[in-house]
Every structure is written in C-alpha cells, then in structure tokens.
Design an enzyme around this catalytic site. Structure first.
Site: not given
Length: 271
Positions: A26, A48, A50, A118, A127
């Site tokens: 990924r 997003g 993260g 993502e 999501e």
C-alpha cells in the site's frame, strides 16, 4: 519504524494506523504515484492524512502541503512525525477536509495542483472518499489542470458461498467462488458522484451453494499505468451475504449502498 522506498522516515502512530504503515505494498504504490506526479512549486492537499506519510512523500518535491486530519489523536502523532522528520513545508490542520477553507497567509483562497485522498475502503462504502471529494469539486479547490491521487476505482463482484450470515472482510480470500468475477462500476474521482448507488448484476452460478453472497473487490487506479489491487490495509475483499441457498443457474443480484455510509445501508437481494 521506517518507510520503504528510500525515504527512511521516523514514524509514530496510533495502533489503527500502524497496520497501514507496515502494509508495504500500500505504502509503496502511493509513494510511486506521488513522486511521479508532484513537481517543484506544487501546492498539494493531503485529505485524511492519517500518520502524514503521504504528505511527507509529497513534501519532498512540493512547495507546500496541507495535511488535513479530523481525528485529534491521530493528528497528535501526525504533528510529531512532521516535526520529527524536519518538514517545514507541511501545514497540519485538524479539521474536516470537506469543510476546511484553504487560504494563504493573506486570506486568499488557494487551489491545489495535486490532491491526495486516501480515504478508501472496499466499494467506497465506509470511508468518506466520495462525499469529501464532492465538496472539493463543488468549491473548485483543484486547479483546472490539477491531478487527483488516486483518480478512480473499479468495483467488481463475484458470487461466493459465504462463511457467515453477516458482512465480513475476506482477507484470506477463502470464501468459495461459484461464478465469474464481473466489473459492475467505475467511480471517477474527477467528477461529482452520487453517494447513493444501486446495481443489478447477472451471474451464472456454476455450482450449488449453501449461503450465496457477493464478494466485492476494488481496484484503485492511482495514475495512468498504475493500478493497485487489494492489500491487507487497502480495500480487502468484502463479503455481503444473501443469507439463502441457491441452485446452479442464472440469477440477477441487486446491491445498493451509500458511499461514505456504513454497512447498515448495504442491501442485497435477488431481482
């Protein structure tokens, strides 16, 4: 830990993001797309963000990166990662990416050369990828010649003999298939997409099955020539049970759901 692909970033994250960081496939495929796309003097929005790893990939080339993260616990670690790796061209913002106003230091609206988003899940069900990007387009926050990473997804379905009576991820792909895999939708992120979708898909079952259902697969097109299949933390196969046995033969399945919703809104029936 350190990321692959020569960047060797020092990263910290809450447990639920750690699994994404150690998913090498990924991380690598997004790294490839970002370094091939982002150019010097680009303005990048990472929606997003993260742990911030994708924002940092972009910041290696970009003039400035906005890293947007809604969750305050995650944002705490993101801030540590950005500062710990010495990035001064990343602006971390704790906010909802669909509501944030991107403005420069003089208060002028800013548009992105590249937007990284993502916020993916299998079939885009749980999501907010589609709702967030819809708002980005409505506000005109991507330049006319701007680039989205990823640019689209392809969704497929296959009838399988389900192992339980509830929706589940089939990471090991062990639910037995009883039909061919069929493409049922393509979601283009450069367009505004209706989150409410419904599809009728005809399948010919090659065998009888005790508990028929659909295995949904999502393939992510990050850029031309770069398509990612499922990885442990990127769109693992999702099983939606019909909760009835079916004999060998031809059937039309109707599946509907809301992209950016939850599993409660997924409905599967026979037409």
């Amino acid at each position: 830990m350190e990321s692959e692909k020569n960047l060797k970033l020092k990263m910290e994250s809450p447990q639920w993001h750690y699994s994404m960081l150690v998913d090498e496939e990924r991380v690598s495929v997004f790294h490839e797309a970002i370094i091939d796309t982002v150019k010097k003097d680009d303005l990048v929005f990472d929606l997003g963000t993260g742990s911030g790893v994708l924002a940092m990939f972009a910041a290696k080339s970009a003039k400035k990166v906005y890293a947007i993260e809604l969750d305050p616990i995650t944002a705490y670690y993101t801030d540590k990662n950005i500062k710990g790796n010495g990035f001064e061209n990343i602006k971390l913002v704790e906010a909802d990416a669909s509501e944030y106003s991107f403005k420069d230091k003089n208060g002028n609206p800013e548009k992105a050369d590249v937007i990284i988003a993502e916020m993916l899940d299998t079939a885009l069900i749980t999501e907010p990828q589609v709702p967030v990007l819809n708002e980005i387009h409505k506000k005109g926050l991507l330049k006319d010649e701007g680039t989205l990473i990823p640019e689209s997804v392809y969704n497929t379905a296959q009838v399988v003999d389900c192992r339980t009576n509830h929706i589940y991820y089939d990471e090991e792909v062990i639910s037995k298939p009883v039909s061919d895999e069929k493409l049922y939708s393509r979601i283009n992120f450069y367009k505004i997409n209706d989150p409410k979708v419904s599809y009728n898909i005809e399948f010919t079952l090659l065998n009888d099955c005790n508990n028929a259902g659909l295995r949904l697969n999502t393939y992510t097109k990050l850029k031309d020539g770069l398509i990612a299949g499922a990885t442990p933390m990127l769109n693992p196969p999702l099983i939606v049970p019909l909760n009835k046995p079916l004999k060998k033969g031809t059937y039309t399945f109707k599946i509907s759901y809301i992209m950016g919703g939850d599993f409660e809104n997924v409905k599967l029936s026979l037409e």
